[in-house]
Scaffold this motif. Structure first.
Motif, PDB file in Angstrom:
ATOM      1  N   PRO A 262       0.851  -1.267   0.107  1.00 46.40           N
ATOM      2  CA  PRO A 262      -0.095   0.110   0.076  1.00 46.40           C
ATOM      3  C   PRO A 262       0.786   1.233  -0.099  1.00 46.40           C
ATOM      4  CG  PRO A 262      -1.035  -1.557   1.620  1.00 46.40           C
ATOM      5  CD  PRO A 262       0.196  -2.297   1.066  1.00 46.40           C
ATOM      6  N   LYS A 263       1.830   1.080   0.782  1.00 47.27           N
ATOM      7  CA  LYS A 263       2.575   2.617   0.680  1.00 47.27           C
ATOM      8  C   LYS A 263       3.476   2.931  -0.631  1.00 47.27           C
ATOM      9  CE  LYS A 263       6.860   4.329   3.162  1.00 47.27           C
ATOM     10  NZ  LYS A 263       8.064   4.188   3.903  1.00 47.27           N
ATOM     11  N   GLU A 264       4.049   1.613  -1.231  1.00 47.09           N
ATOM     12  CA  GLU A 264       4.428   2.082  -2.590  1.00 47.09           C
ATOM     13  C   GLU A 264       3.456   2.167  -3.326  1.00 47.09           C
ATOM     14  OE1 GLU A 264       8.007  -1.527  -2.340  1.00 47.09           O
ATOM     15  OE2 GLU A 264       5.918  -2.001  -2.954  1.00 47.09           O
TER      16      GLU A 264
ATOM     17  N   PRO B  28      -4.489   9.389  -0.910  1.00 48.47           N
ATOM     18  CA  PRO B  28      -5.270   8.323  -1.707  1.00 48.47           C
ATOM     19  C   PRO B  28      -5.858   7.224  -0.475  1.00 48.47           C
ATOM     20  CG  PRO B  28      -3.058   7.965  -1.884  1.00 48.47           C
ATOM     21  CD  PRO B  28      -3.148   9.254  -1.251  1.00 48.47           C
ATOM     22  N   LEU B  29      -6.837   6.638  -0.386  1.00 50.82           N
ATOM     23  CA  LEU B  29      -7.360   6.003   0.458  1.00 50.82           C
ATOM     24  C   LEU B  29      -7.245   4.378   0.278  1.00 50.82           C
ATOM     25  CD1 LEU B  29     -10.242   8.067   1.316  1.00 50.82           C
ATOM     26  CD2 LEU B  29      -8.308   8.086   2.523  1.00 50.82           C
ATOM     27  N   GLY B  30      -7.159   3.800   1.372  1.00 48.98           N
ATOM     28  CA  GLY B  30      -7.574   2.240   1.378  1.00 48.98           C
ATOM     29  C   GLY B  30      -8.807   1.959   2.382  1.00 48.98           C
ATOM     30  N   PHE B  31      -9.465   0.896   1.857  1.00 45.13           N
ATOM     31  CA  PHE B  31     -10.482   0.427   2.751  1.00 45.13           C
ATOM     32  C   PHE B  31     -10.276  -0.948   2.890  1.00 45.13           C
ATOM     33  CE2 PHE B  31     -12.425   4.450   0.936  1.00 45.13           C
ATOM     34  CZ  PHE B  31     -13.562   4.707   1.349  1.00 45.13           C
ATOM     35  N   LYS B  32     -10.667  -1.489   4.213  1.00 44.52           N
ATOM     36  CA  LYS B  32     -10.355  -2.701   4.536  1.00 44.52           C
ATOM     37  C   LYS B  32     -11.580  -3.266   5.243  1.00 44.52           C
ATOM     38  CE  LYS B  32      -8.558  -6.841   5.476  1.00 44.52           C
ATOM     39  NZ  LYS B  32      -8.655  -7.782   4.334  1.00 44.52           N
ATOM     40  N   PHE B  33     -12.357  -4.316   5.004  1.00 44.65           N
ATOM     41  CA  PHE B  33     -13.400  -4.819   5.893  1.00 44.65           C
ATOM     42  C   PHE B  33     -13.019  -5.481   7.006  1.00 44.65           C
ATOM     43  CE2 PHE B  33     -15.519  -4.032   1.815  1.00 44.65           C
ATOM     44  CZ  PHE B  33     -16.335  -3.215   2.382  1.00 44.65           C
ATOM     45  N   ILE B  34     -13.589  -5.352   8.131  1.00 48.42           N
ATOM     46  CA  ILE B  34     -13.263  -5.856   9.429  1.00 48.42           C
ATOM     47  C   ILE B  34     -14.177  -6.753   9.913  1.00 48.42           C
ATOM     48  CG2 ILE B  34     -12.651  -5.526  11.712  1.00 48.42           C
ATOM     49  CD1 ILE B  34     -10.369  -4.476   9.845  1.00 48.42           C
ATOM     50  N   LYS B  35     -13.901  -8.008  10.157  1.00 50.46           N
ATOM     51  CA  LYS B  35     -14.723  -9.077  10.769  1.00 50.46           C
ATOM     52  C   LYS B  35     -14.844  -9.194  12.395  1.00 50.46           C
ATOM     53  CE  LYS B  35     -14.670 -12.110   6.803  1.00 50.46           C
ATOM     54  NZ  LYS B  35     -14.644 -13.596   6.293  1.00 50.46           N
ATOM     55  N   SER B  36     -13.757  -8.765  13.057  1.00 49.82           N
ATOM     56  CA  SER B  36     -13.604  -8.891  14.431  1.00 49.82           C
ATOM     57  C   SER B  36     -12.864  -7.624  14.877  1.00 49.82           C
ATOM     58  CB  SER B  36     -13.334 -10.180  14.892  1.00 49.82           C
ATOM     59  OG  SER B  36     -12.134 -10.395  14.908  1.00 49.82           O
ATOM     60  N   GLU B  37     -13.190  -7.224  16.197  1.00 49.14           N
ATOM     61  CA  GLU B  37     -12.175  -6.150  16.708  1.00 49.14           C
ATOM     62  C   GLU B  37     -10.798  -6.598  16.761  1.00 49.14           C
ATOM     63  OE1 GLU B  37     -13.616  -4.197  20.166  1.00 49.14           O
ATOM     64  OE2 GLU B  37     -15.675  -3.615  19.045  1.00 49.14           O
ATOM     65  N   ASP B  38     -10.464  -7.839  16.903  1.00 45.46           N
ATOM     66  CA  ASP B  38      -9.073  -8.158  16.909  1.00 45.46           C
ATOM     67  C   ASP B  38      -8.286  -7.742  15.608  1.00 45.46           C
ATOM     68  OD1 ASP B  38      -9.716  -9.341  19.203  1.00 45.46           O
ATOM     69  OD2 ASP B  38     -10.016 -11.356  18.261  1.00 45.46           O
ATOM     70  N   GLU B  39      -8.733  -7.425  14.713  1.00 39.26           N
ATOM     71  CA  GLU B  39      -8.140  -7.101  13.271  1.00 39.26           C
ATOM     72  C   GLU B  39      -8.102  -5.463  13.401  1.00 39.26           C
ATOM     73  OE1 GLU B  39     -10.468  -8.547   9.854  1.00 39.26           O
ATOM     74  OE2 GLU B  39     -11.087  -9.925  10.898  1.00 39.26           O
ATOM     75  N   LEU B  40      -8.611  -4.645  14.461  1.00 42.58           N
ATOM     76  CA  LEU B  40      -8.509  -3.265  14.365  1.00 42.58           C
ATOM     77  C   LEU B  40      -7.165  -3.049  14.943  1.00 42.58           C
ATOM     78  CD1 LEU B  40     -11.870  -2.579  15.821  1.00 42.58           C
ATOM     79  CD2 LEU B  40     -11.085  -1.776  13.656  1.00 42.58           C
ATOM     80  N   PRO B  41      -6.392  -1.944  14.332  1.00 44.33           N
ATOM     81  CA  PRO B  41      -5.075  -1.572  14.490  1.00 44.33           C
ATOM     82  C   PRO B  41      -5.038  -1.016  15.897  1.00 44.33           C
ATOM     83  CG  PRO B  41      -5.938   0.120  13.169  1.00 44.33           C
ATOM     84  CD  PRO B  41      -6.950  -0.949  13.223  1.00 44.33           C
ATOM     85  N   GLU B  42      -3.749  -0.789  16.506  1.00 43.69           N
ATOM     86  CA  GLU B  42      -3.941  -0.336  17.823  1.00 43.69           C
ATOM     87  C   GLU B  42      -4.565   1.135  18.081  1.00 43.69           C
ATOM     88  OE1 GLU B  42      -0.300   0.829  21.341  1.00 43.69           O
ATOM     89  OE2 GLU B  42       0.147  -0.255  19.477  1.00 43.69           O
TER      90      GLU B  42
ATOM     91  N   MET C  45      -1.814   1.692   5.718  1.00 44.83           N
ATOM     92  CA  MET C  45      -2.662   0.430   5.874  1.00 44.83           C
ATOM     93  C   MET C  45      -1.707  -0.809   5.615  1.00 44.83           C
ATOM     94  SD  MET C  45      -5.827   1.255   6.267  1.00 44.83           S
ATOM     95  CE  MET C  45      -7.091  -0.064   5.381  1.00 44.83           C
ATOM     96  N   LYS C  46      -1.938  -1.848   6.160  1.00 41.04           N
ATOM     97  CA  LYS C  46      -1.146  -3.063   5.948  1.00 41.04           C
ATOM     98  C   LYS C  46      -1.802  -4.036   4.850  1.00 41.04           C
ATOM     99  CE  LYS C  46       1.313  -3.700  10.433  1.00 41.04           C
ATOM    100  NZ  LYS C  46       1.379  -4.268  11.693  1.00 41.04           N
ATOM    101  N   GLU C  47      -3.319  -4.008   4.877  1.00 38.70           N
ATOM    102  CA  GLU C  47      -3.873  -4.737   4.056  1.00 38.70           C
ATOM    103  C   GLU C  47      -4.917  -3.845   3.630  1.00 38.70           C
ATOM    104  OE1 GLU C  47      -5.305  -8.289   6.027  1.00 38.70           O
ATOM    105  OE2 GLU C  47      -3.307  -8.975   5.785  1.00 38.70           O
ATOM    106  N   VAL C  48      -5.380  -3.898   2.271  1.00 40.07           N
ATOM    107  CA  VAL C  48      -6.185  -3.029   1.397  1.00 40.07           C
ATOM    108  C   VAL C  48      -7.308  -3.863   0.577  1.00 40.07           C
ATOM    109  CG1 VAL C  48      -6.954  -1.246  -0.094  1.00 40.07           C
ATOM    110  CG2 VAL C  48      -4.771  -1.072   1.560  1.00 40.07           C
ATOM    111  N   ASP C  49      -8.558  -3.659   0.829  1.00 41.78           N
ATOM    112  CA  ASP C  49      -9.473  -4.453  -0.039  1.00 41.78           C
ATOM    113  C   ASP C  49      -9.702  -3.520  -1.384  1.00 41.78           C
ATOM    114  OD1 ASP C  49     -10.179  -6.582   1.306  1.00 41.78           O
ATOM    115  OD2 ASP C  49     -11.497  -5.699   2.724  1.00 41.78           O
TER     116      ASP C  49
END
Length: 249
Positions: A3-5, A20-34, A125-129
């Motif tokens: 994503p950074k590149e 520029p924006l990245g959107f990432k779907f989240i299934k559980s709160e464990d996936e949220l960043p700090e 972002m680390k992962e982007v949909d």
């Protein structure tokens, strides 16, 4: 390409003035960043405009306020008002509730399987949909060039005129890019400017788009668009011409 590149390539070749924006779907709160901010009691268009203007990482879910976005992103099921066409009619988009139903039927809708969605500048972002880029018409035109460069043909899209957040979503659902005219709500609540349009594409297309931006740039199709007037001799007032000739002697 991470994503950074991708962000670095988009900013280099498009010179956009928001992230520029990245959107990432989240299934559980464990996936949220700090660190992130919640968009409770805001519209979805406010959420992603905070991300693109402030550089924030923003999480939105069923606690956002726009019913079109709530249904489109699969956070809730439509209620009777939504299904009746009342929303489009009441907001002034449709001549009747029957016509209003057709507006709602045109909105892409995810299954109810996500807790929410995270949106942030790509470099955070680390992962982007899927990716969303805002710019002026010439900047977004460059993304159309990048999409067509190695396949040819024509770029096809559809415009709903409302629910721009769900139009972005179509890139994720159909795995192909979308040119989006930001809706009335995006401009009213998200403060998107009259001169701005947007472009959405699935993240897996990012490397190809970046490569094609570079290739077309190398071959002379660039932003800012160079004007031929700078290469032409301008006709000046006669006195200017004479004065310049006198001073050259």
């Amino acid at each position: 390409m991470n994503p950074k590149e991708l962000q670095e390539a988009l900013e280099r070749f498009l010179r956009i003035d928001s992230f520029p924006l990245g959107f990432k779907f989240i299934k559980s709160e464990d996936e949220l960043p700090e660190k992130y901010r919640r968009a409770d009691n805001l519209t979805i268009c406010q959420a992603y405009n905070l991300a693109r203007r402030y550089g924030w990482t923003v999480f939105f879910d069923k606690n956002t306020t726009c019913p079109i976005g709530l249904v489109g992103y699969g956070f809730t099921k439509p209620d009777e008002l939504y299904e009746s066409g009342e929303l489009a009619y009441d907001a002034g988009y449709a001549i009747s509730k029957e016509v209003g139903k057709k507006f709602e039927e045109a909105v892409v809708k995810l299954e109810e399987k996500y807790l929410g969605c995270l949106v942030a500048p790509l470099n955070r972002m680390k992962e982007v949909d899927f990716v969303v880029v805002y710019g002026n018409a010439a900047q977004i035109l460059r993304l159309v060039h990048a999409t067509l460069y190695d396949v040819g043909g024509a770029f096809e899209t559809r415009i709903l005129g409302r629910g721009a957040c769900t139009e972005f979503l179509e890139a994720y659902v159909y795995r192909k890019p979308r040119l989006v005219i930001p809706c009335y709500g995006d401009r009213l609540f998200g403060l998107t400017q009259d001169s701005e349009i947007a472009f959405s594409f699935p993240f897996e297309m990012g490397e190809r788009i970046a490569k094609n931006l570079e290739e077309t740039h190398r071959r002379g199709i660039r932003y800012p668009i160079p004007t031929t007037a700078l290469r032409l001799r301008m006709i000046l007032p006669e006195s200017y011409e004479k004065s310049a000739e006198n001073m050259k002697k």
